[in-house]
Design a protein around this motif. Sequence first.
Motif, PDB file in Angstrom:
ATOM      1  N   UNK A 256       0.839  -1.203   0.000  1.00  0.00           N
ATOM      2  CA  UNK A 256       0.000   0.000   0.000  1.00  0.00           C
ATOM      3  C   UNK A 256       0.872   1.250   0.000  1.00  0.00           C
ATOM      4  N   UNK A 257       0.591   2.156  -0.935  1.00  0.00           N
ATOM      5  CA  UNK A 257       1.334   3.415  -1.039  1.00  0.00           C
ATOM      6  C   UNK A 257       0.515   4.620  -0.575  1.00  0.00           C
ATOM      7  N   UNK A 258      -0.708   4.388  -0.101  1.00  0.00           N
ATOM      8  CA  UNK A 258      -1.524   5.465   0.446  1.00  0.00           C
ATOM      9  C   UNK A 258      -2.104   6.423  -0.578  1.00  0.00           C
ATOM     10  N   UNK A 259      -2.399   5.946  -1.778  1.00  0.00           N
ATOM     11  CA  UNK A 259      -2.981   6.806  -2.805  1.00  0.00           C
ATOM     12  C   UNK A 259      -4.371   7.320  -2.411  1.00  0.00           C
ATOM     13  N   UNK A 260      -5.131   6.508  -1.678  1.00  0.00           N
ATOM     14  CA  UNK A 260      -6.440   6.921  -1.198  1.00  0.00           C
ATOM     15  C   UNK A 260      -7.588   6.705  -2.162  1.00  0.00           C
ATOM     16  N   UNK A 261      -7.341   6.077  -3.303  1.00  0.00           N
ATOM     17  CA  UNK A 261      -8.429   5.829  -4.252  1.00  0.00           C
ATOM     18  C   UNK A 261      -9.471   4.881  -3.654  1.00  0.00           C
ATOM     19  N   UNK A 262      -9.022   3.916  -2.886  1.00  0.00           N
ATOM     20  CA  UNK A 262      -9.952   2.979  -2.249  1.00  0.00           C
ATOM     21  C   UNK A 262     -10.862   3.721  -1.270  1.00  0.00           C
ATOM     22  N   UNK A 263     -10.299   4.660  -0.554  1.00  0.00           N
ATOM     23  CA  UNK A 263     -11.070   5.462   0.394  1.00  0.00           C
ATOM     24  C   UNK A 263     -12.135   6.281  -0.330  1.00  0.00           C
ATOM     25  N   UNK A 264     -11.814   6.766  -1.509  1.00  0.00           N
ATOM     26  CA  UNK A 264     -12.775   7.562  -2.277  1.00  0.00           C
ATOM     27  C   UNK A 264     -13.990   6.742  -2.693  1.00  0.00           C
ATOM     28  N   UNK A 265     -13.785   5.478  -3.083  1.00  0.00           N
ATOM     29  CA  UNK A 265     -14.908   4.665  -3.556  1.00  0.00           C
ATOM     30  C   UNK A 265     -15.589   3.878  -2.444  1.00  0.00           C
ATOM     31  N   UNK A 266     -14.911   3.725  -1.291  1.00  0.00           N
ATOM     32  CA  UNK A 266     -15.505   2.949  -0.202  1.00  0.00           C
ATOM     33  C   UNK A 266     -15.212   3.588   1.157  1.00  0.00           C
ATOM     34  N   UNK A 267     -15.638   4.839   1.367  1.00  0.00           N
ATOM     35  CA  UNK A 267     -15.340   5.497   2.646  1.00  0.00           C
ATOM     36  C   UNK A 267     -16.015   4.830   3.840  1.00  0.00           C
ATOM     37  N   UNK A 268     -17.057   4.062   3.584  1.00  0.00           N
ATOM     38  CA  UNK A 268     -17.739   3.361   4.665  1.00  0.00           C
ATOM     39  C   UNK A 268     -16.944   2.146   5.144  1.00  0.00           C
ATOM     40  N   UNK A 269     -15.922   1.748   4.383  1.00  0.00           N
ATOM     41  CA  UNK A 269     -15.129   0.572   4.730  1.00  0.00           C
ATOM     42  C   UNK A 269     -13.686   0.873   5.087  1.00  0.00           C
ATOM     43  N   UNK A 270     -13.175   2.031   4.667  1.00  0.00           N
ATOM     44  CA  UNK A 270     -11.756   2.296   4.890  1.00  0.00           C
ATOM     45  C   UNK A 270     -11.466   3.782   4.866  1.00  0.00           C
ATOM     46  N   UNK A 271     -10.384   4.139   5.534  1.00  0.00           N
ATOM     47  CA  UNK A 271      -9.909   5.522   5.508  1.00  0.00           C
ATOM     48  C   UNK A 271      -8.411   5.537   5.800  1.00  0.00           C
ATOM     49  N   UNK A 272      -7.773   6.579   5.339  1.00  0.00           N
ATOM     50  CA  UNK A 272      -6.360   6.792   5.650  1.00  0.00           C
ATOM     51  C   UNK A 272      -6.277   7.571   6.952  1.00  0.00           C
ATOM     52  N   UNK A 273      -5.437   7.098   7.871  1.00  0.00           N
ATOM     53  CA  UNK A 273      -5.280   7.812   9.127  1.00  0.00           C
ATOM     54  C   UNK A 273      -4.325   8.996   8.950  1.00  0.00           C
ATOM     55  N   UNK A 274      -4.018   9.682  10.018  1.00  0.00           N
ATOM     56  CA  UNK A 274      -3.173  10.874   9.961  1.00  0.00           C
ATOM     57  C   UNK A 274      -1.759  10.587   9.466  1.00  0.00           C
ATOM     58  N   UNK A 275      -1.337   9.334   9.563  1.00  0.00           N
ATOM     59  CA  UNK A 275       0.004   8.952   9.116  1.00  0.00           C
ATOM     60  C   UNK A 275       0.002   8.325   7.720  1.00  0.00           C
ATOM     61  N   UNK A 276      -1.155   8.323   7.065  1.00  0.00           N
ATOM     62  CA  UNK A 276      -1.261   7.776   5.724  1.00  0.00           C
ATOM     63  C   UNK A 276      -1.428   6.272   5.671  1.00  0.00           C
TER      64      UNK A 276
END
Length: 61
Positions: free
Chosen positions: A10-30
Amino acid sequence: MNIVLDRPRCEGHGLCEEVAPQLMHLDDEGELVLDVENVDKELEAAQAAVRVCPVAALRLA
């Protein structure tokens, strides 16, 4: 069904968070934080998150 994260990949791009915010999020440290309890209820969102990950760090098992 469970969503599995290959944390070293995982490189922390955040695309997964954009499509599934109810399942995942990036924390303050990425770092990606998963809500594995709701994968069955949000299966379409989980599948979308797996598809959009540019480094294939997510998979469903």
